[in-house]
Design a protein around this motif. Structure first.
Motif, PDB file in Angstrom:
ATOM      1  N   GLU A   1     -11.353  -3.952  -7.511  1.00  0.00           N
ATOM      2  CA  GLU A   1     -11.715  -2.643  -6.973  1.00  0.00           C
ATOM      3  C   GLU A   1     -10.469  -1.798  -6.692  1.00  0.00           C
ATOM      4  N   ASP A   2      -9.323  -2.446  -6.740  1.00  0.00           N
ATOM      5  CA  ASP A   2      -8.101  -1.710  -6.403  1.00  0.00           C
ATOM      6  C   ASP A   2      -7.710  -0.736  -7.508  1.00  0.00           C
TER       7      ASP A   2
ATOM      8  N   ALA B   1       2.368  -9.074   3.010  1.00  0.00           N
ATOM      9  CA  ALA B   1       1.074  -9.381   3.644  1.00  0.00           C
ATOM     10  C   ALA B   1       0.589  -8.202   4.478  1.00  0.00           C
ATOM     11  N   ILE B   2       1.473  -7.670   5.301  1.00  0.00           N
ATOM     12  CA  ILE B   2       1.059  -6.585   6.205  1.00  0.00           C
ATOM     13  C   ILE B   2       0.815  -5.295   5.405  1.00  0.00           C
ATOM     14  N   ALA B   3       1.642  -5.060   4.381  1.00  0.00           N
ATOM     15  CA  ALA B   3       1.470  -3.856   3.553  1.00  0.00           C
ATOM     16  C   ALA B   3       0.132  -3.913   2.818  1.00  0.00           C
ATOM     17  N   ASP B   4      -0.205  -5.078   2.318  1.00  0.00           N
ATOM     18  CA  ASP B   4      -1.456  -5.266   1.568  1.00  0.00           C
ATOM     19  C   ASP B   4      -2.664  -5.054   2.488  1.00  0.00           C
ATOM     20  N   VAL B   5      -2.600  -5.666   3.670  1.00  0.00           N
ATOM     21  CA  VAL B   5      -3.725  -5.551   4.607  1.00  0.00           C
ATOM     22  C   VAL B   5      -3.867  -4.099   5.088  1.00  0.00           C
ATOM     23  N   PHE B   6      -2.748  -3.482   5.427  1.00  0.00           N
ATOM     24  CA  PHE B   6      -2.817  -2.094   5.917  1.00  0.00           C
ATOM     25  C   PHE B   6      -3.463  -1.190   4.863  1.00  0.00           C
ATOM     26  N   ASP B   7      -3.090  -1.393   3.601  1.00  0.00           N
ATOM     27  CA  ASP B   7      -3.682  -0.543   2.563  1.00  0.00           C
ATOM     28  C   ASP B   7      -5.158  -0.856   2.367  1.00  0.00           C
ATOM     29  N   ALA B   8      -5.528  -2.141   2.452  1.00  0.00           N
ATOM     30  CA  ALA B   8      -6.945  -2.496   2.300  1.00  0.00           C
ATOM     31  C   ALA B   8      -7.755  -1.869   3.442  1.00  0.00           C
ATOM     32  N   LEU B   9      -7.186  -1.922   4.657  1.00  0.00           N
ATOM     33  CA  LEU B   9      -7.919  -1.380   5.818  1.00  0.00           C
ATOM     34  C   LEU B   9      -8.131   0.127   5.685  1.00  0.00           C
ATOM     35  N   THR B  10      -7.111   0.835   5.245  1.00  0.00           N
ATOM     36  CA  THR B  10      -7.188   2.298   5.243  1.00  0.00           C
ATOM     37  C   THR B  10      -7.753   2.866   3.933  1.00  0.00           C
TER      38      THR B  10
END
Ligand SMILES: [Fe+2]
Length: 362
Positions: free
Chosen positions: A176-177, A294-303
């Motif tokens: 989906e990305d 990890a944090i960059a990936d999660v932050f982008d998924a969240l937003t």
């Protein structure tokens, strides 16, 4: 172009000037005359000369001082200086040498001696001029070649990066990305790495390595990767394999940033408290680049918007990241994340889903 050697004769007695001029003119040299040290320096400023015949005892400024000044100046230090003096005193000769004189002539001058000194020092000067020209030419050639090499290197770098981007986009097509996701999260990773004080080269490598985090998804069957609902435990086992598959796709490279990409692929789902996958690494056993991505990936998924969810608000996303400080995420990386808030939001704005550019910039 006038290539006649130029000789400056400096003496406070007109008779000596005339004598020297009469000796040297027939040999085809250009002769300039100065009556004291100050005038000599002025003449040299106006016209570069190839040799100076310099009297020592003169009003205003003596020959020692003239020689010292000329030898201290990069533009004039290669001009040979012959001190012409009546002094026989050894101490004065030493002083003349210390001032920078290259040779001596004793008054009254001997014609043959003048010819010999002048000819040999002009030869030295011509040789030095040639060497300086040659060195300048070499330097500019080296600079030109370096420029060309740098250009060629940049071209190769840009095309290899573009290849990576296109390959990662190909793998993301199944997911989906979007391409913008890759760019956002790689830029987020670089900005966080920068805030953590990593050097410029490492930051750049992380920028290029981060996009490769999910290349392993190409090996995950569509029915799992594109499943609209929640994955069952067996499907999760397969889904988690995208980390190791990514590692296998990228392993064994000679390129540093692809090796770093391998680390990113394998470790971006590890968690600080050891509950992540695939290896359940804990704390600093997780490579730093994995903790950052990890944090960059999660932050982008969240937003970001996903088929199954609307984007979370920034506040909510920040809250989730804060909650994960020390459990999901490395506390230091979380701190660097929040210290970079402004830059992160600028990246979020720059790489929105609707416009994509293959060029990434910090
Ligand atoms: Fe992933």
């Amino acid at each position: 172009m006038n290539t006649k050697p130029k000789i400056l004769v400096v003496d406070d007695e007109s008779r000596n000037l005339r004598l020297m001029e009469a000796l040297l003119l027939p040999l085809g040299y250009d002769i300039l005359l100065a009556r004291d040290g100050v005038e000599a320096l002025e003449k040299i400023q106006e016209t570069p000369v190839d040799l100076i015949l310099l009297d020592i005892m003169m009003p205003k400024m003596d020959g020692f001082e003239v020689a010292r000044r000329l030898k201290a100046d990069d533009d004039t230090k290669i001009i040979p200086i012959v001190m012409v003096t009546a002094l026989q005193d050894v101490a004065d000769r030493i002083k003349a040498l210390e001032s920078g004189a290259d040779d001596f002539l004793t008054k009254p001058v001997d014609k043959i001696e003048v010819y010999a000194r002048v000819a040999s020092l002009l030869k030295v000067k011509a040789y030095n001029d040639h060497m300086i020209d040659y060195q300048k030419k070499l330097e500019s050639e080296v600079a030109e070649r370096t420029k060309e090499l740098r250009k060629a290197f940049e071209k190769i770098k840009v095309s290899s990066l573009e290849t990576i981007y296109r390959l990662t986009r190909a793998s993301e097509y199944k997911d989906e990305d979007t391409g913008a996701h890759i760019q956002r999260m790689s830029n987020y990773s670089a900005v966080i790495a920068q805030a953590m004080g990593l050097n410029e080269r490492t930051v750049e490598s992380i920028l290029y390595a981060a996009p490769m985090h999910d290349v392993g998804k190409i090996g995950i069957p569509d029915k799992i990767l594109l499943k609209p609902g929640k994955l069952d435990p067996d499907e999760w086992v397969i889904m988690k394999q995208h980390t190791l598959m990514g590692g296998r796709i990228l392993e064994g490279s000679h390129a540093g940033f692809i090796r770093l990409g391998e680390t990113v692929a394998v470790t971006h789902h590890e968690k600080w408290d050891g509950t992540g996958y695939p290896k359940g690494l804990k704390g600093k056993n997780i490579p730093l680049v994995g903790r950052i991505v990890a944090i960059a990936d999660v932050f982008d998924a969240l937003t970001s918007k996903r088929p199954y969810k609307e984007p979370f608000s920034l506040e909510k996303s920040y809250e989730i990241i804060k909650e994960g400080r020390g459990t999901h995420f490395d506390p230091d990386v979380v701190d660097a994340f929040f210290a970079s808030e402004e830059k992160l939001l600028a990246i979020k704005e720059k790489f929105r889903d609707e416009h994509e550019s293959l060029l990434i910039r910090l």
